[in-house]
Motif scaffolding. Structure first.
Motif, PDB file in Angstrom:
ATOM      1  N   VAL A 182      46.142  75.550  55.147  1.00 33.35           N
ATOM      2  CA  VAL A 182      47.394  75.012  54.615  1.00 33.35           C
ATOM      3  C   VAL A 182      47.598  75.598  53.227  1.00 33.35           C
ATOM      4  O   VAL A 182      46.710  75.518  52.374  1.00 33.35           O
ATOM      5  CB  VAL A 182      47.380  73.473  54.547  1.00 33.35           C
ATOM      6  N   ILE A 183      48.761  76.201  53.022  1.00 30.91           N
ATOM      7  CA  ILE A 183      49.123  76.752  51.712  1.00 30.91           C
ATOM      8  C   ILE A 183      50.184  75.856  51.103  1.00 30.91           C
ATOM      9  O   ILE A 183      51.271  75.700  51.673  1.00 30.91           O
ATOM     10  CB  ILE A 183      49.644  78.196  51.836  1.00 30.91           C
ATOM     11  N   VAL A 184      49.875  75.245  49.983  1.00 28.31           N
ATOM     12  CA  VAL A 184      50.833  74.387  49.289  1.00 28.31           C
ATOM     13  C   VAL A 184      51.562  75.262  48.270  1.00 28.31           C
ATOM     14  O   VAL A 184      50.980  75.721  47.292  1.00 28.31           O
ATOM     15  CB  VAL A 184      50.134  73.212  48.586  1.00 28.31           C
ATOM     16  N   GLY A 185      52.838  75.505  48.520  1.00 29.14           N
ATOM     17  CA  GLY A 185      53.627  76.374  47.659  1.00 29.14           C
ATOM     18  C   GLY A 185      54.107  77.602  48.403  1.00 29.14           C
ATOM     19  O   GLY A 185      53.301  78.446  48.790  1.00 29.14           O
ATOM     20  N   GLY A 186      55.417  77.683  48.610  1.00 30.46           N
ATOM     21  CA  GLY A 186      55.999  78.809  49.329  1.00 30.46           C
ATOM     22  C   GLY A 186      56.743  79.755  48.418  1.00 30.46           C
ATOM     23  O   GLY A 186      57.822  80.249  48.760  1.00 30.46           O
ATOM     24  N   GLY A 187      56.159  80.025  47.245  1.00 29.39           N
ATOM     25  CA  GLY A 187      56.729  81.023  46.344  1.00 29.39           C
ATOM     26  C   GLY A 187      56.196  82.401  46.690  1.00 29.39           C
ATOM     27  O   GLY A 187      55.661  82.633  47.777  1.00 29.39           O
ATOM     28  N   MET A 188      56.317  83.323  45.760  1.00 24.96           N
ATOM     29  CA  MET A 188      55.900  84.698  46.014  1.00 24.96           C
ATOM     30  C   MET A 188      54.409  84.787  46.355  1.00 24.96           C
ATOM     31  O   MET A 188      54.021  85.483  47.303  1.00 24.96           O
ATOM     32  CB  MET A 188      56.211  85.582  44.801  1.00 24.96           C
ATOM     33  N   VAL A 189      53.585  84.080  45.603  1.00 25.61           N
ATOM     34  CA  VAL A 189      52.134  84.167  45.811  1.00 25.61           C
ATOM     35  C   VAL A 189      51.717  83.459  47.097  1.00 25.61           C
ATOM     36  O   VAL A 189      50.923  83.980  47.887  1.00 25.61           O
ATOM     37  CB  VAL A 189      51.382  83.599  44.596  1.00 25.61           C
ATOM     38  N   GLY A 190      52.256  82.268  47.340  1.00 25.72           N
ATOM     39  CA  GLY A 190      51.899  81.522  48.548  1.00 25.72           C
ATOM     40  C   GLY A 190      52.289  82.258  49.822  1.00 25.72           C
ATOM     41  O   GLY A 190      51.503  82.346  50.776  1.00 25.72           O
ATOM     42  N   LEU A 191      53.504  82.807  49.847  1.00 22.93           N
ATOM     43  CA  LEU A 191      53.966  83.522  51.038  1.00 22.93           C
ATOM     44  C   LEU A 191      53.186  84.823  51.245  1.00 22.93           C
ATOM     45  O   LEU A 191      52.874  85.201  52.383  1.00 22.93           O
ATOM     46  CB  LEU A 191      55.457  83.815  50.924  1.00 22.93           C
ATOM     47  N   THR A 192      52.871  85.508  50.154  1.00 22.11           N
ATOM     48  CA  THR A 192      52.064  86.721  50.259  1.00 22.11           C
ATOM     49  C   THR A 192      50.695  86.393  50.837  1.00 22.11           C
ATOM     50  O   THR A 192      50.164  87.132  51.678  1.00 22.11           O
ATOM     51  CB  THR A 192      51.911  87.390  48.880  1.00 22.11           C
ATOM     52  N   THR A 193      50.131  85.265  50.420  1.00 21.23           N
ATOM     53  CA  THR A 193      48.836  84.838  50.944  1.00 21.23           C
ATOM     54  C   THR A 193      48.910  84.596  52.440  1.00 21.23           C
ATOM     55  O   THR A 193      48.025  85.018  53.200  1.00 21.23           O
ATOM     56  CB  THR A 193      48.363  83.553  50.228  1.00 21.23           C
ATOM     57  N   ALA A 194      49.957  83.915  52.879  1.00 24.44           N
ATOM     58  CA  ALA A 194      50.121  83.626  54.311  1.00 24.44           C
ATOM     59  C   ALA A 194      50.187  84.918  55.120  1.00 24.44           C
ATOM     60  O   ALA A 194      49.498  85.066  56.145  1.00 24.44           O
ATOM     61  CB  ALA A 194      51.376  82.791  54.537  1.00 24.44           C
ATOM     62  N   LEU A 195      50.993  85.867  54.673  1.00 19.62           N
ATOM     63  CA  LEU A 195      51.138  87.129  55.393  1.00 19.62           C
ATOM     64  C   LEU A 195      49.840  87.936  55.388  1.00 19.62           C
ATOM     65  O   LEU A 195      49.464  88.541  56.397  1.00 19.62           O
ATOM     66  CB  LEU A 195      52.268  87.956  54.781  1.00 19.62           C
ATOM     67  N   ALA A 196      49.155  87.933  54.245  1.00 25.02           N
ATOM     68  CA  ALA A 196      47.911  88.697  54.137  1.00 25.02           C
ATOM     69  C   ALA A 196      46.817  88.111  55.031  1.00 25.02           C
ATOM     70  O   ALA A 196      46.049  88.848  55.663  1.00 25.02           O
ATOM     71  CB  ALA A 196      47.458  88.732  52.683  1.00 25.02           C
ATOM     72  N   ILE A 197      46.739  86.781  55.090  1.00 20.62           N
ATOM     73  CA  ILE A 197      45.755  86.132  55.966  1.00 20.62           C
ATOM     74  C   ILE A 197      46.051  86.454  57.419  1.00 20.62           C
ATOM     75  O   ILE A 197      45.152  86.801  58.197  1.00 20.62           O
ATOM     76  CB  ILE A 197      45.754  84.607  55.731  1.00 20.62           C
ATOM     77  N   ARG A 198      47.311  86.353  57.807  1.00 22.48           N
ATOM     78  CA  ARG A 198      47.672  86.599  59.205  1.00 22.48           C
ATOM     79  C   ARG A 198      47.484  88.064  59.600  1.00 22.48           C
ATOM     80  O   ARG A 198      47.155  88.350  60.748  1.00 22.48           O
ATOM     81  CB  ARG A 198      49.128  86.187  59.426  1.00 22.48           C
ATOM     82  N   GLN A 199      47.662  88.977  58.650  1.00 22.55           N
ATOM     83  CA  GLN A 199      47.471  90.381  58.984  1.00 22.55           C
ATOM     84  C   GLN A 199      46.001  90.698  59.261  1.00 22.55           C
ATOM     85  O   GLN A 199      45.692  91.571  60.071  1.00 22.55           O
ATOM     86  CB  GLN A 199      47.979  91.286  57.849  1.00 22.55           C
ATOM     87  N   GLN A 200      45.094  89.960  58.635  1.00 26.76           N
ATOM     88  CA  GLN A 200      43.668  90.293  58.721  1.00 26.76           C
ATOM     89  C   GLN A 200      42.855  89.336  59.579  1.00 26.76           C
ATOM     90  O   GLN A 200      41.681  89.594  59.845  1.00 26.76           O
ATOM     91  CB  GLN A 200      43.063  90.337  57.310  1.00 26.76           C
TER      92      GLN A 200
END
Length: 409
Positions: free
Chosen positions: A7-25
């Motif tokens: 769960v990522i709390v915060g959908g700003g630039m850093v939070g969304l980048t984290t979500a995409l990076a986790i899903r890519q790997q």
């Protein structure tokens, strides 16, 4: 009740980048919690912009969002001009100073935060493994094997790991009472959009005034800049209260007329500048990244870049954990992540403080001595390349996603 891996709390630039990076790997399931809606992109530039360095650009490229960002609007800059208002010294950077092997064709890009966030959000919406929850958390309980998150309306969630990417006033950080080093810079940043008669010339401009630095960041229109003016609180309020004509006159004088006549094109807003650094990025099953973990002076525009490297580094750490078959809260792996990112943030905080204090000290020196010091630095190529290397994010310990990917790998 819904079970989610991350769960990522915060959908700003850093939070969304984290979500995409986790899903890519990895194949981990991700939920992004943020109640703030996307802002529509208007013709008038948004007031909050970021200076995206080469490492962050490469990260966005590897996540397949860079082209989407640039398709809306962005402004690359190939020069930087820094000078002392009351002295004779100046410092200039151009493309010839770019570190060899960096793969960069410019010094960076100025992009509105909303444009970056929208591109990341739309990319995340295309991934069925990322779920959006547009509601605030009402309570969070950390257990031995999971984190229990409650909401006012939607059913609770059980997560194996929670990532706090919810900004400088992080709710997540406060819930866990995570210790933090804190220092008020006793300055406020005044931001606005201005029109410059002579255009920005694809250059980032910064003048050091006795009251603090004033930066002109080039926007997508050649005659438009975003300004960030660091001032003591009472002076910031005075600048905001000036009439448009008086403001135009004052900023023209502050900039020595280097960009020609300047006209205000937006409202003026300000926010306090504070240094924050959590003592540990990890506690139990919670990890802090971005402004939730650290904030620095906007002197060199490195705050968001630090946060984006946090995102890539955490995604890489979690990918390694999955490969090794360990629990997502593995103490050794997350401990390494915490030390890695705290070291980077600490170095940047010290660097920004050194520059800020260095120019403050120079104000007490004779003009000739101040000018001589800047001129000497401007003529030492090795030192200039070292400064630019740090600003561009060129480090040996960058996460894989912040580096150019080998297409044959």
């Amino acid at each position: 009740m819904k079970n989610i891996d991350i769960v990522i709390v915060g959908g700003g630039m850093v939070g969304l980048t984290t979500a995409l990076a986790i899903r890519q790997q990895t194949s981990l399931s991700v939920a992004v919690i943020d109640s703030q809606e996307l802002h529509s992109i208007k013709e008038q530039p948004h007031l909050r912009v970021s200076a995206i360095n080469n490492a962050s650009k490469q990260l966005f490229t590897n996540l397949c969002v860079w082209d989407d960002i640039c398709a809306v609007r962005s402004q690359a800059y190939s020069n930087m001009h820094v000078w002392d208002k009351d002295g004779y010294g100046h410092l200039d950077f151009d493309q010839s100073d770019i570190p060899t092997g960096s793969g960069a064709d410019n010094l960076g890009s100025i992009i509105e935060n909303d444009i970056i966030r929208n591109a990341l959000w739309h990319k995340a919406e295309q991934d069925s493994g990322i779920r959006f929850i547009p509601e605030n958390i009402t309570s969070m309980a950390v257990g031995g094997s999971e984190v229990f998150l409650s909401f006012a309306e939607q059913p609770p969630i059980m997560a194996k790991l929670v990532i706090g990417a919810d900004g400088a006033n992080s709710w997540v950080r406060k819930q866990l009472d995570m210790a933090m080093t804190f220092r008020d810079y006793d300055h406020h940043a005044v931001v606005a959009t201005v029109e410059c008669a002579q255009g920005h010339q694809n250059t980032a401009w910064q003048v050091f005034l006795p009251s603090g630095p004033l930066a002109f960041l080039p926007l997508y229109q050649q005659n438009t800049c975003s300004i960030v003016w660091s001032l003591p609180p009472e002076q910031a309020e005075r600048i905001k209260a000036l009439s448009t004509d008086d403001f135009n006159k004052e900023i023209l004088a502050a900039s020595d007329g280097k960009l020609g006549n300047i006209r205000l094109q937006s409202e003026r807003v300000s926010f306090p500048l504070t240094m924050r650094l959590v003592r540990d990025f990890v506690k139990d099953r919670v990890v802090l990244i971005g402004d939730a973990a650290h904030t620095i002076h906007p002197l060199a525009g490195q705050g968001v870049n630090l946060g984006l490297v946090d995102a890539a580094a955490l995604a890489q750490t979690l990918a390694d954990i999955c490969v090794q078959g360990k629990a997502l809260n593995d103490a050794q792996a997350l401990g390494h992540f915490s030390r890695w990112r705290k070291s980077d943030a600490s170095e940047m905080i010290v660097a920004m403080e050194s520059i800020k204090q260095g120019f403050s000290l120079q104000q007490t020196l004779p003009k000739f001595i101040r000018g001589l010091g800047m001129s000497l630095l401007n003529n030492v190529a090795s030192l200039k390349k070292l400064l630019l290397k740090q600003a561009m994010g060129s480090r040996s310990d960058l996460p894989k996603l912040c580096k150019v990917q080998d297409p044959l790998a």
